[in-house]
Motif scaffolding. Structure first.
Motif, short mmCIF file in Angstrom:
data_model
loop_
_atom_site.label_atom_id
_atom_site.label_comp_id
_atom_site.label_asym_id
_atom_site.label_seq_id
_atom_site.Cartn_x
_atom_site.Cartn_y
_atom_site.Cartn_z
N LYS A 172 47.54 143.05 39.51
CA LYS A 172 48.78 143.79 39.74
C LYS A 172 49.96 142.85 40.02
N ASN A 173 49.67 141.63 40.44
CA ASN A 173 50.73 140.65 40.74
C ASN A 173 51.14 139.81 39.53
N GLY A 174 50.44 139.96 38.43
CA GLY A 174 50.73 139.17 37.25
C GLY A 174 49.45 138.62 36.66
N LEU A 175 49.50 137.38 36.17
CA LEU A 175 48.29 136.77 35.66
C LEU A 175 48.26 135.29 36.00
N CYS A 176 47.06 134.75 35.98
CA CYS A 176 46.87 133.35 36.33
C CYS A 176 45.70 132.80 35.53
N ILE A 177 45.59 131.49 35.55
CA ILE A 177 44.43 130.83 34.96
C ILE A 177 43.35 130.79 36.02
N ARG A 178 42.15 131.25 35.65
CA ARG A 178 41.05 131.27 36.62
C ARG A 178 40.85 129.87 37.18
N GLY A 179 40.76 129.82 38.50
CA GLY A 179 40.66 128.54 39.20
C GLY A 179 41.99 128.07 39.74
N ASN A 180 43.07 128.68 39.28
CA ASN A 180 44.43 128.37 39.74
C ASN A 180 45.12 129.64 40.20
N GLU A 181 44.44 130.42 41.01
CA GLU A 181 44.97 131.72 41.44
C GLU A 181 46.23 131.61 42.28
N ASN A 182 46.51 130.42 42.81
CA ASN A 182 47.73 130.24 43.61
C ASN A 182 48.99 130.18 42.76
N LYS A 183 48.85 130.04 41.46
CA LYS A 183 50.00 129.99 40.54
C LYS A 183 49.97 131.23 39.66
N MET A 184 50.74 132.27 40.06
CA MET A 184 50.78 133.54 39.34
C MET A 184 52.01 133.58 38.43
#
Length: 158
Positions: free
Chosen positions: A86-98
């Motif tokens: 719901k907050n956007g998307l990220c690369i798995r393993g880098n969830e801190n960068k949405m």
């Protein structure tokens, strides 16, 4: 009163547009491609060329497949799972960068290598489109310049 109602409707449409992207409009999005198809396509491309496709094994996830140097992976293709939330998307393993949108993620990864080991080559798709356009224009100009074929010798003249 009508103006504020119109503005509210417009804001709702814009909000909806921000959260729902039409990936199919992007040349690098390949909805039905498999991992194998992506690897075959990328095998003869330059480093940084990429495709984004639906994950075959994770529902509602996308996969970024990108050509990398052989010292990063022996197949020269790495696959990164893109997780949507719901907050956007990220690369798995880098969830801190949405990222709010997939285009934002692609833009970011085409300018920096802090999430993946190479920069994404978005220019590949721009150049590919221009090459196709230029080839068709060249063919059109050749056929229009010589449409009467008077420059061709007859068999009797050979």
């Amino acid at each position: 009163m009508k103006t504020s109602s119109f503005i509210q409707k417009l804001k709702l449409k814009l909000k909806k547009f921000e959260t729902v992207e039409n990936y199919d409009e992007q040349k690098w999005y390949k909805r039905d491609w498999t991992r194998q198809t992506s690897e075959q396509f990328l095998s003869n491309k330059q480093i940084g060329v990429f495709v984004i496709r639906q994950s075959e094994s994770i529902e509602q996830a996308l996969v970024l497949s990108v050509k990398v140097p052989i010292y990063i992976h022996s197949s020269q293709v790495c696959h990164y799972v893109l997780i949507k939330s719901k907050n956007g998307l990220c690369i798995r393993g880098n969830e801190n960068k949405m990222f709010k949108t997939l285009n934002n993620l692609v833009d970011y990864c085409s300018n920096t290598r802090d999430l993946i080991p190479v920069k994404l080559d978005v220019d590949y798709y721009i150049l590919e489109s221009n090459t196709i356009y230029n080839r068709s224009n060249s063919l059109n100009s050749i056929s229009s310049n010589h449409s009467d074929f008077s420059f061709v010798s007859s068999e009797n003249e050979l």
